[in-house]
Design a protein around this motif. Structure first.
Motif, PDB file in Angstrom:
ATOM      1  N   MET A 248       0.849  -0.969   0.013  1.00 44.32           N
ATOM      2  CA  MET A 248      -0.150   0.170  -0.045  1.00 44.32           C
ATOM      3  C   MET A 248       0.637   1.831   0.158  1.00 44.32           C
ATOM      4  O   MET A 248       0.618   2.141  -1.113  1.00 44.32           O
ATOM      5  CB  MET A 248      -0.502   0.344   1.263  1.00 44.32           C
ATOM      6  N   VAL A 249       1.753   0.871   0.993  1.00 44.02           N
ATOM      7  CA  VAL A 249       2.667   2.618   1.433  1.00 44.02           C
ATOM      8  C   VAL A 249       3.812   2.502  -0.176  1.00 44.02           C
ATOM      9  O   VAL A 249       3.602   3.386  -0.845  1.00 44.02           O
ATOM     10  CB  VAL A 249       3.914   2.345   2.625  1.00 44.02           C
TER      11      VAL A 249
ATOM     12  N   PRO B 299       3.858  10.582   0.174  1.00 40.99           N
ATOM     13  CA  PRO B 299       3.702  10.274   1.620  1.00 40.99           C
ATOM     14  C   PRO B 299       5.394   9.317   2.200  1.00 40.99           C
ATOM     15  O   PRO B 299       6.068   9.943   1.902  1.00 40.99           O
ATOM     16  CB  PRO B 299       2.874   9.233   2.323  1.00 40.99           C
TER      17      PRO B 299
ATOM     18  N   LEU C  64      -2.808   7.035   5.716  1.00 41.79           N
ATOM     19  CA  LEU C  64      -2.467   6.867   3.618  1.00 41.79           C
ATOM     20  C   LEU C  64      -3.545   7.986   2.998  1.00 41.79           C
ATOM     21  O   LEU C  64      -2.823   8.657   2.193  1.00 41.79           O
ATOM     22  CB  LEU C  64      -2.177   6.213   3.076  1.00 41.79           C
ATOM     23  N   ALA C  65      -4.584   7.894   3.061  1.00 46.02           N
ATOM     24  CA  ALA C  65      -6.195   8.332   2.384  1.00 46.02           C
ATOM     25  C   ALA C  65      -6.366   9.815   2.504  1.00 46.02           C
ATOM     26  O   ALA C  65      -6.769  11.092   1.555  1.00 46.02           O
ATOM     27  CB  ALA C  65      -7.034   7.360   2.935  1.00 46.02           C
TER      28      ALA C  65
ATOM     29  N   LEU D 192      -5.927   2.972  -5.051  1.00 47.80           N
ATOM     30  CA  LEU D 192      -5.192   2.514  -4.499  1.00 47.80           C
ATOM     31  C   LEU D 192      -5.547   1.218  -4.424  1.00 47.80           C
ATOM     32  O   LEU D 192      -4.403   0.544  -5.072  1.00 47.80           O
ATOM     33  CB  LEU D 192      -5.083   3.213  -3.004  1.00 47.80           C
TER      34      LEU D 192
ATOM     35  N   ALA E  58       1.140   4.104  -3.043  1.00 48.68           N
ATOM     36  CA  ALA E  58       0.719   5.818  -2.704  1.00 48.68           C
ATOM     37  C   ALA E  58       2.362   6.534  -3.405  1.00 48.68           C
ATOM     38  O   ALA E  58       1.587   8.051  -3.610  1.00 48.68           O
ATOM     39  CB  ALA E  58       0.657   6.239  -1.483  1.00 48.68           C
TER      40      ALA E  58
ATOM     41  N   GLU F 244      -3.361  11.712   2.989  1.00 47.34           N
ATOM     42  CA  GLU F 244      -1.983  12.086   2.105  1.00 47.34           C
ATOM     43  C   GLU F 244      -2.650  12.523   0.748  1.00 47.34           C
ATOM     44  O   GLU F 244      -1.446  13.077  -0.013  1.00 47.34           O
ATOM     45  CB  GLU F 244      -1.064  11.720   2.716  1.00 47.34           C
ATOM     46  N   VAL F 245      -3.337  10.916   0.460  1.00 47.75           N
ATOM     47  CA  VAL F 245      -3.386  10.694  -1.691  1.00 47.75           C
ATOM     48  C   VAL F 245      -4.444  10.784  -1.922  1.00 47.75           C
ATOM     49  O   VAL F 245      -5.471   9.846  -1.013  1.00 47.75           O
ATOM     50  CB  VAL F 245      -2.181   9.962  -1.741  1.00 47.75           C
ATOM     51  N   ASP F 246      -5.132  10.678  -2.282  1.00 41.45           N
ATOM     52  CA  ASP F 246      -6.220  10.713  -3.349  1.00 41.45           C
ATOM     53  C   ASP F 246      -5.825   8.946  -3.488  1.00 41.45           C
ATOM     54  O   ASP F 246      -5.836   8.071  -3.966  1.00 41.45           O
ATOM     55  CB  ASP F 246      -6.789  10.791  -4.688  1.00 41.45           C
ATOM     56  N   ALA F 247      -7.507   7.878  -2.467  1.00 40.96           N
ATOM     57  CA  ALA F 247      -6.486   6.680  -2.209  1.00 40.96           C
ATOM     58  C   ALA F 247      -8.154   5.645  -2.841  1.00 40.96           C
ATOM     59  O   ALA F 247      -8.185   4.129  -3.186  1.00 40.96           O
ATOM     60  CB  ALA F 247      -6.333   5.938  -0.840  1.00 40.96           C
TER      61      ALA F 247
END
Length: 334
Positions: free
Chosen positions: A12-13, A20, A55-56, A64, A16, A58-61
């Motif tokens: 996941m990381v 992040p 995480l969501a 993802l 992204a 900080e970024v559009d998940a």
């Protein structure tokens, strides 16, 4: 406590991108970003969901789960991934996950359920349908189809995909990936496969290799049950000593009737270290104590093994991304 493999968090990381702080996100679930990837290393499911939610933020998940699920490869799952490939057909591959998934997660149970149009591959994941769980469920559904396509001689397209939670803001990437209708707000999380797709011979199906791998998985599953009991006992022992400060490994090992060396080895076999276990116990205890106002923040800091409230605040913010006061305020509003 429920666990998932650290492989999911790392994937996941990585997906992204560079925005992040990957090291900080992984550290929040007890993963050293510089350490080798090890699917046997487990992390708490709740902490994993919290990491996904950070995480969501900080970024559009939205897409993802599709990117991560599509990137999964059989070989990344160790012996279970090899057993998936060596099964005679896709039905056999799915049956092996149904039986042995406990090796990579203690929070999800899989079920093959007959359906008038084929067979439903159902994903049972109990708990609050928070954002982190929703993202994780979507990833699991995508990954299942990705792994199916890697072993089948002909393209695999499900009849239908069912998702319990409501649709995200955009669903085009999900529909494009699955190539079939995706029904959001369904009664279960599941993939419906037709009998024809399930009965296709796997490209690398091998009965002899299967027998060997299944005997290995049976032994590994038996050992896991023993180690899970040890981990639970160790967590209880750690919790009992926290009010006296940071627990010492030698003392906890002695309480369990083990030498330090044996205790370290058995924890390592389960993919956890004493330091990680201590952090998890502190975090879980802190979360539980913060859900009501029976204890002050200073008292909670003491009960979780911190000498100063400021040290507790820093640690909790590292774990959860918010201060203890903010976390309590948000929980008490619910």
């Amino acid at each position: 406590m429920s666990y998932v493999t650290s492989l999911f968090a790392r994937k996941m990381v990585a997906a992204a991108g560079d925005g992040p702080d990957a090291a900080a996100l992984l550290a929040s679930v007890g993963i050293d970003a510089d350490a080798p990837w090890d699917p046997k290393a487990m992390i708490p499911a709740g902490a994993y969901y919290t990491m996904l939610e950070r995480l969501a933020g900080e970024v559009d998940a939205t897409n993802l789960p599709v990117r991560v699920g599509a990137s999964m490869r059989c070989d990344e799952y160790g012996a279970l991934g090899l057993a998936w490939k060596a099964a005679p057909d896709l039905r056999g591959s799915l049956s092996r996950v149904e039986r042995y998934a406990r090796l990579w997660t203690s929070v999800v149970r899989y079920e093959l359920r007959p359906d008038p149009r084929g067979v439903l591959y159902v994903i049972h994941r109990p708990g609050e349908r928070r954002l982190g769980m929703r993202l994780s469920n979507e990833t699991t559904l995508v990954a299942t189809v990705a792994l199916a396509r890697q072993v089948s001689p002909a393209p695999v397209t499900p009849v239908e995909v069912k998702v319990q939670h409501a649709a995200p803001d955009a669903v085009t990437s999900h529909e494009d990936w699955f190539g079939c209708p995706v029904r959001w707000g369904a009664e279960v999380d599941a993939i419906l496969f037709c009998h024809e797709a399930l009965s296709q011979s796997n490209i690398l199906g091998d009965e002899g290799i299967s027998r060997y791998l299944l005997s290995h998985l049976d032994a590994e599953l038996g050992g896991l049950r023993e180690d899970v009991s040890l981990v639970a006992e160790a967590r209880a022992a750690i919790a009992q000593t926290l009010s006296e400060g940071a627990p010492k490994m030698a003392r906890v090992a002695r309480q369990l009737g083990l030498s330090v060396r044996s205790f370290h080895r058995r924890l390592a076999e389960h993919g956890v270290s004493f330091q990680t276990l201590t952090e998890e116990t502190r975090r879980d205890l802190a979360e539980g104590l913060l859900r009501d106002d029976a204890h002050s923040l200073a008292e909670i800091a003491f009960l979780t093994g911190f000498s100063e409230q400021s040290a507790f605040t820093r640690a909790f913010k590292r774990w959860m991304g918010v201060t203890p006061a903010s976390y309590r305020k948000e929980r008490l509003k619910r």
